[in-house]
Each structure stands twice: as C-alpha cells, then as structure tokens.
Design an enzyme around this catalytic site. Structure first.
Site, PDB file in Angstrom:
ATOM      1  N   ASP A  18       0.832  -1.200   0.000  1.00 21.12           N
ATOM      2  CA  ASP A  18       0.000   0.000   0.000  1.00 21.12           C
ATOM      3  C   ASP A  18       0.871   1.256   0.000  1.00 21.12           C
ATOM      4  O   ASP A  18       2.005   1.230   0.483  1.00 21.12           O
ATOM      5  CB  ASP A  18      -0.899  -0.021   1.246  1.00 21.12           C
ATOM      6  CG  ASP A  18      -2.136   0.840   1.059  1.00 21.12           C
ATOM      7  OD1 ASP A  18      -2.390   1.315  -0.065  1.00 21.12           O
ATOM      8  OD2 ASP A  18      -2.849   1.049   2.051  1.00 21.12           O
ATOM      9  N   HIS A  20       2.160   3.522  -8.939  1.00 14.28           N
ATOM     10  CA  HIS A  20       1.998   2.082  -9.221  1.00 14.28           C
ATOM     11  C   HIS A  20       3.180   1.566 -10.044  1.00 14.28           C
ATOM     12  O   HIS A  20       3.644   0.447  -9.838  1.00 14.28           O
ATOM     13  CB  HIS A  20       0.676   1.826  -9.960  1.00 14.28           C
ATOM     14  CG  HIS A  20      -0.529   2.130  -9.111  1.00 14.28           C
ATOM     15  ND1 HIS A  20      -0.681   1.628  -7.837  1.00 14.28           N
ATOM     16  CD2 HIS A  20      -1.637   2.897  -9.347  1.00 14.28           C
ATOM     17  CE1 HIS A  20      -1.824   2.062  -7.320  1.00 14.28           C
ATOM     18  NE2 HIS A  20      -2.423   2.838  -8.216  1.00 14.28           N
ATOM     19  N   LEU A  28      11.212 -20.229  -4.892  1.00 13.01           N
ATOM     20  CA  LEU A  28      10.264 -19.268  -4.316  1.00 13.01           C
ATOM     21  C   LEU A  28       8.902 -19.468  -4.949  1.00 13.01           C
ATOM     22  O   LEU A  28       8.773 -19.493  -6.173  1.00 13.01           O
ATOM     23  CB  LEU A  28      10.747 -17.828  -4.594  1.00 13.01           C
ATOM     24  CG  LEU A  28       9.812 -16.715  -4.117  1.00 13.01           C
ATOM     25  CD1 LEU A  28       9.831 -16.615  -2.594  1.00 13.01           C
ATOM     26  CD2 LEU A  28      10.200 -15.365  -4.728  1.00 13.01           C
TER      27      LEU A  28
HETATM   28  C1  IPE Z   1      -3.055   0.235  -2.827  1.00 14.36           C
HETATM   29  O1  IPE Z   1      -3.373   1.462  -3.135  1.00 14.36           O
HETATM   30  C2  IPE Z   1      -2.494  -0.499  -4.022  1.00 14.36           C
HETATM   31  C3  IPE Z   1      -3.423  -0.863  -5.077  1.00 14.36           C
HETATM   32  C4  IPE Z   1      -4.707  -0.920  -5.004  1.00 14.36           C
HETATM   33  C5  IPE Z   1      -2.804  -1.251  -6.322  1.00 14.36           C
HETATM   34  P1  IPE Z   1      -2.376   2.696  -3.254  1.00 14.36           P
HETATM   35  O2  IPE Z   1      -0.983   2.222  -3.176  1.00 14.36           O
HETATM   36  O3  IPE Z   1      -2.754   3.486  -4.464  1.00 14.36           O
HETATM   37  O4  IPE Z   1      -2.550   3.569  -2.002  1.00 14.36           O
HETATM   38  P2  IPE Z   1      -3.871   4.220  -1.394  1.00 14.36           P
HETATM   39  O5  IPE Z   1      -4.864   3.155  -1.201  1.00 14.36           O
HETATM   40  O6  IPE Z   1      -4.304   5.293  -2.310  1.00 14.36           O
HETATM   41  O7  IPE Z   1      -3.388   4.740  -0.069  1.00 14.36           O
HETATM   42  C1  IPE Z   2      -5.452  -3.014   0.017  1.00 16.25           C
HETATM   43  O1  IPE Z   2      -5.253  -1.647  -0.047  1.00 16.25           O
HETATM   44  C2  IPE Z   2      -5.299  -3.606  -1.335  1.00 16.25           C
HETATM   45  C3  IPE Z   2      -3.959  -3.581  -1.892  1.00 16.25           C
HETATM   46  C4  IPE Z   2      -2.878  -3.125  -1.354  1.00 16.25           C
HETATM   47  C5  IPE Z   2      -3.873  -4.171  -3.177  1.00 16.25           C
HETATM   48  P1  IPE Z   2      -6.452  -0.616  -0.142  1.00 16.25           P
HETATM   49  O2  IPE Z   2      -5.795   0.706  -0.176  1.00 16.25           O
HETATM   50  O3  IPE Z   2      -7.358  -0.940  -1.242  1.00 16.25           O
HETATM   51  O4  IPE Z   2      -7.204  -0.860   1.225  1.00 16.25           O
HETATM   52  P2  IPE Z   2      -8.065   0.181   2.047  1.00 16.25           P
HETATM   53  O5  IPE Z   2      -9.177   0.624   1.181  1.00 16.25           O
HETATM   54  O6  IPE Z   2      -7.150   1.306   2.390  1.00 16.25           O
HETATM   55  O7  IPE Z   2      -8.501  -0.600   3.262  1.00 16.25           O
HETATM   56 MG    MG Z   3      -4.979   2.261   0.840  1.00 14.31          MG
END
Ligand code: IPE
Ligand code: IPE
Ligand code: MG
Length: 251
Positions: free
Chosen positions: A16, A33, A127
């Site tokens: 995240d 990303h 892995l």
């Molecule tokens: C989590 O979201 C990763 C994905 C859904 C690919 P981000 O890294 O964009 O971070 P937030 O959720 O905006 O904080």
């Molecule tokens: C969880 O992150 C999903 C990924 C990292 C792929 P999100 O950013 O979507 O989760 P919330 O919404 O903050 O809980």
């Molecule tokens: Mg998030």
C-alpha cells in the site's frame, strides 16, 4: 496439492502507499503504481536469500474495482508488462509465479499473460510467488466453504473439527499459513487479505510507502519477526537454564 517447496518463511505483503507516494511528488497516482512494480522486482529477487520460500503479494483487491477506471486499467496494464518482462528472470531465479483471486473479471490480455507466466515458471522451486489480483479473502473462504458443504449434510454430520480442518486445508494447501504479514503505507488493517491464513501470523505495519520499501526494510521486518515469540495459544517459553542460573538471572 501440498506445496513441494522446502521449509522456509511464508511472508505476505499488503503493498500500500503507491498513490500517496506519487501525490507527494506531484506525480499522477499511476506513477506510484509503476514505481511499486519496481519495488516488487527488487524484493522478489532477494526474498529467497532471506529465507523466504513463499511470498504472497496483495496487488489488487476485489474492492479496488471501485477506483477510477483509468487507474484500474493502468494497474492491469502494469501487471501485464511486469509478467511479460519478468518471466525469464523469474525462471532463472527459480520462482514459480501463481496468481490467486478471481479470474472471471480480469481482462483477456492479462489472463493470457498470467497463463503464460504460470506455465513458464511452473518448475520453479526456490520461491513460490503468489500475486493476489481481484482477491478477497471473504470470497476465498466462501468458495472453500462451498466445497465442504456436501460433507456437512452427511448422516451423522461431521465434527466441527473435521469441517474446520477441511476448510483450512482448502485455504492453505497451496502455500501454507502466513508467518509474517507486512503492510506498508501507514494503514493498520487487513483489508480482506488472507484472513484465515494469517490467524497466527506476526503483523508488521510500516509507514514506508510501498515504492520506497526495499530489501533493508524487508530485512528489518524479518528481524522484528524473529524477536517475537509465537505462542499459538500456549504459554511463554521458559527462559533457557543458563539465563535463570546466571548471576543477575531470575531468582
Ligand atoms: C493500494 O493502493 C495499491 C493498489 C490498489 C494497487 P495505493 O498504493 O494506491 O494507495 P492508497 O490506497 O491510495 O493509499
Ligand atoms: C489493500 O489496499 C489492497 C492492496 C494493497 C492491493 P487498499 O488501499 O485498497 O485498502 P483500504 O481501502 O485502504 O482498506
Ligand atoms: Mg490504501
């Protein structure tokens, strides 16, 4: 099928913080990303050297469909590029790639790339790399439960222990339970990731944004993991006799 991977750690990571990482730099979220993919590449390469034999990465949750369409499309495009460019290196590194989660809603081109990479890396034994895409742990549990319902209607009905064992077997046959679960990006929640498989996982939450997370951070998280005592419901281990009998030890 039981994993044929040698014993080693199963680490799961909620990757995240890509979006905030980019926003802080005045970049579009998709740039975050992209940088996140580079972080995956770096870590996958080093993970086996750190004793990790199973690595499950949360890349796209079933709830992430609620993001803007162009962001979702960019994420899938980046995944496809990652698979296309990395297959050879994954093979050389002895990694077996597997995508977990729903497949029926993913774009055809991505699915094709997934199938090719899974096939090309099927022999990898160093892995087991699982990437969770359109993944929801509650969905996975529901599917596993549906698989064991027939035995529930047998006469006499099976014991709860047996049903629980079957359910856990269905959920963990692939890669076992999680030893260490890491979430980057500052949030402290599981967001529907590996809920049963992480029942006794050690949790490490870090403020580091995923694109900045490197092998030093992974090593630090593993250090934290090793300092913790996993008790699985038991009592704390007795201190080693030398500590108890040494001067200044427990009286
Ligand atoms: C989590 O979201 C990763 C994905 C859904 C690919 P981000 O890294 O964009 O971070 P937030 O959720 O905006 O904080
Ligand atoms: C969880 O992150 C999903 C990924 C990292 C792929 P999100 O950013 O979507 O989760 P919330 O919404 O903050 O809980
Ligand atoms: Mg998030």
């Amino acid at each position: 099928m039981q994993s044929t991977f040698p014993e080693g750690l199963h680490v799961a990571i909620i990757m995240d913080g890509n979006g905030p990482w980019a926003t802080r730099r005045g970049l579009p979220r998709v740039a975050g990303h992209r940088a996140g993919v580079a972080a995956v590449r770096r870590l996958v390469e080093r993970a086996p050297d750190l004793g990790i034999t199973r690595l499950t990465l949360y890349a796209f949750s079933s709830d992430n469909w609620s993001r803007p369409t162009h962001e979702v499309q960019s994420i899938f495009w980046l995944m496809r590029a990652y698979l296309r460019l990395e297959t050879k290196r994954l093979r050389q590194a002895g990694a077996r790639l597997q995508v977990i989660g729903r497949r029926d809603r993913l774009p055809e081109l991505l699915l094709r790339e997934v199938a090719q990479t899974e096939l090309a890396t099927a022999e990898g034994r160093r892995l087991h790399l699982r990437i969770a895409v359109d993944y929801s742990s509650r969905d996975a549990i529901t599917r596993a439960a549906a698989g064991v319902t027939t035995v529930c209607f047998e006469d006499p009905p099976p014991s709860t222990d047996l049903v629980r064992g079957m359910l856990m077997q269905a959920l963990t046959a692939d890669s076992g339970e999680v030893d260490l679960l890491i979430r980057t990006g500052g949030e402290k929640r599981l967001s529907d990731f590996l809920l049963c498989e992480s029942a006794y996982a050690e949790l490490v939450f870090t403020d580091r944004m995923w694109p900045d997370f490197d092998v030093t951070d992974l090593d630090a998280a593993l250090g934290e993991f090793r300092r913790r005592e996993r008790r699985f419901g038991g009592v704390p281990a007795a201190p080693p006799p030398s500590a108890a009998s040494s001067p200044g030890g427990a009286q």
